[in-house]
Motif scaffolding. Structure first.
Motif, PDB file in Angstrom:
ATOM      1  N   MET A 153       8.146   8.843  -0.400  1.00  0.00           N
ATOM      2  CA  MET A 153       7.076   8.153  -0.025  1.00  0.00           C
ATOM      3  C   MET A 153       6.497   7.542  -1.259  1.00  0.00           C
ATOM      4  SD  MET A 153       5.154   6.663   2.442  1.00  0.00           S
ATOM      5  CE  MET A 153       5.518   7.533   3.922  1.00  0.00           C
ATOM      6  N   GLN A 202       3.221   5.256  -2.735  1.00  0.00           N
ATOM      7  CA  GLN A 202       1.861   4.902  -2.262  1.00  0.00           C
ATOM      8  C   GLN A 202       1.254   4.200  -3.672  1.00  0.00           C
ATOM      9  OE1 GLN A 202      -0.026   8.613  -1.313  1.00  0.00           O
ATOM     10  NE2 GLN A 202       0.877   8.519   0.824  1.00  0.00           N
ATOM     11  N   MET A 235       0.843  -1.099   0.076  1.00  0.00           N
ATOM     12  CA  MET A 235       0.043   0.087   0.061  1.00  0.00           C
ATOM     13  C   MET A 235       0.778   1.142  -0.097  1.00  0.00           C
ATOM     14  SD  MET A 235      -3.173  -1.197   2.463  1.00  0.00           S
ATOM     15  CE  MET A 235      -4.050   0.320   2.240  1.00  0.00           C
ATOM     16  N   LYS A 236       1.805   1.148   0.866  1.00  0.00           N
ATOM     17  CA  LYS A 236       2.748   2.376   0.651  1.00  0.00           C
ATOM     18  C   LYS A 236       4.160   1.925   1.556  1.00  0.00           C
ATOM     19  CE  LYS A 236       1.271   4.516   5.116  1.00  0.00           C
ATOM     20  NZ  LYS A 236       0.506   5.673   5.578  1.00  0.00           N
ATOM     21  N   HIS A 249       3.173  10.792 -10.712  1.00  0.00           N
ATOM     22  CA  HIS A 249       2.030   9.601 -10.558  1.00  0.00           C
ATOM     23  C   HIS A 249       2.226   8.835 -11.701  1.00  0.00           C
ATOM     24  CE1 HIS A 249      -0.237  12.799 -12.254  1.00  0.00           C
ATOM     25  NE2 HIS A 249      -0.847  11.789 -13.005  1.00  0.00           N
ATOM     26  N   ILE A 259       0.422   4.458  -8.699  1.00  0.00           N
ATOM     27  CA  ILE A 259       1.326   4.738  -7.759  1.00  0.00           C
ATOM     28  C   ILE A 259       1.582   6.251  -7.779  1.00  0.00           C
ATOM     29  CG2 ILE A 259       3.814   4.432  -7.673  1.00  0.00           C
ATOM     30  CD1 ILE A 259       3.710   2.152  -9.721  1.00  0.00           C
ATOM     31  N   ARG A 260       1.801   6.643  -6.631  1.00  0.00           N
ATOM     32  CA  ARG A 260       2.184   8.262  -6.289  1.00  0.00           C
ATOM     33  C   ARG A 260       3.554   8.181  -5.553  1.00  0.00           C
ATOM     34  NH1 ARG A 260      -1.509  11.126  -2.829  1.00  0.00           N
ATOM     35  NH2 ARG A 260      -0.872  13.059  -3.712  1.00  0.00           N
ATOM     36  N   GLU A 279      -2.503   3.831  -4.511  1.00  0.00           N
ATOM     37  CA  GLU A 279      -3.754   4.034  -4.582  1.00  0.00           C
ATOM     38  C   GLU A 279      -4.625   3.559  -5.629  1.00  0.00           C
ATOM     39  OE1 GLU A 279      -2.873   8.223  -1.957  1.00  0.00           O
ATOM     40  OE2 GLU A 279      -4.185   8.152  -3.655  1.00  0.00           O
ATOM     41  N   GLU A 281       3.477  15.686  -4.213  1.00  0.00           N
ATOM     42  CA  GLU A 281       3.744  14.596  -5.093  1.00  0.00           C
ATOM     43  C   GLU A 281       4.502  15.188  -6.054  1.00  0.00           C
ATOM     44  OE1 GLU A 281       0.168  12.793  -6.736  1.00  0.00           O
ATOM     45  OE2 GLU A 281       0.732  13.306  -8.831  1.00  0.00           O
TER      46      GLU A 281
END
Ligand SMILES: [Ca+2]
Ligand SMILES: [Ca+2]
Ligand SMILES: [Ca+2]
Length: 227
Positions: free
Chosen positions: A72, A74, A58-59, A91, A80-81, A76, A88
């Motif tokens: 970081m 993530q 998830m992250k 993405h 992907i971010r 979502e 940000e």
């Protein structure tokens, strides 16, 4: 015994048979954890505790830019971010349907990257499954390696040094049947080595009803088998 008694006995037998069938159909499937450990040539099954350390990605945090500060990453939905100091910086393409992410050094060059398994349409609109490596290079996030479409779609992946030589291997749970994207069919576990411009297969398991790919602190691969 009278005819009436006989009929009663047959009816009871039929009822018992029917109830047994219903019970067997609804018997919950058993799950157990199966472990695999590897040497430089192959892998083999090994005993593991009956807990699976694997959780869907998830992250996670890893230093993609090389400045010593982790970014970081993530996942979502299927996107992907990448965040740097909470903002940000990248993405993934909305056309990509990302199914799993692993963070590490998949191409063994001493820099950290994102390894993603994703579905994306080709020019003919056909959805194909690929492994991609996304990295921070020249001040920006970019795709640095786009693996060609795999015949056995990837459902889960992770990076771990499963043979203890200091280099991470790519571990994959993939469809046992080519082209099969179903979530309930059989899977195989495979272990891959980076060879300089792509991955080469070291070992592949027999098919099983496998899911939840994980790795222990000792880098033993653990998968859940539904039987
Ligand atoms: Ca950084
Ligand atoms: Ca790398
Ligand atoms: Ca290794």
């Amino acid at each position: 015994m009278t005819l009436r008694h006989q009929r009663g006995g047959i009816a009871t037998l039929a009822l018992v048979a029917m109830l047994t069938t219903i019970w067997l159909i609804h018997l919950p499937s058993q799950e157990r954890q199966v472990g695999f450990t590897c040497n430089p040539q192959s892998c083999h099954q090994t005993a593991v505790p009956q807990e699976n350390p694997g959780t869907p990605f998830m992250k996670g945090a890893i230093d993609l830019t090389g400045d010593g500060e982790p970014e970081m990453i993530q996942l979502e939905g299927h996107e992907i971010r990448v965040l740097q100091n909470g903002a940000e910086i990248w993405h993934s393409d909305p056309e990509w349907q990302v199914v799993d992410v692993a963070l590490g050094d998949p191409n063994d060059n001493g820099r950290y990257e994102i390894l993603a398994a994703l579905w994306k349409p080709n020019d003919a609109g056909e959805r194909l499954n690929h492994p991609y490596i996304i990295a921070h290079r020249g001040g920006t996030m970019k795709l640095i390696w786009g693996g060609s479409a795999v015949t056995h779609p990837i459902h889960e992946l992770l990076l771990a040094d499963v043979d203890g030589d200091g280099v991470q291997e790519l571990c994959v749970l993939e469809s046992a049947q080519p082209g099969d994207s179903s979530n309930t069919s059989q899977r195989t576990l495979s272990v891959w080595d980076w060879h300089g411009w792509g991955f080469s297969l070291r070992w592949r398991s027999e098919p099983g009803h496998y899911h939840n790919l994980g790795v222990t602190e000792e880098n033993t691969i653990v998968i859940t088998s539904r039987e």
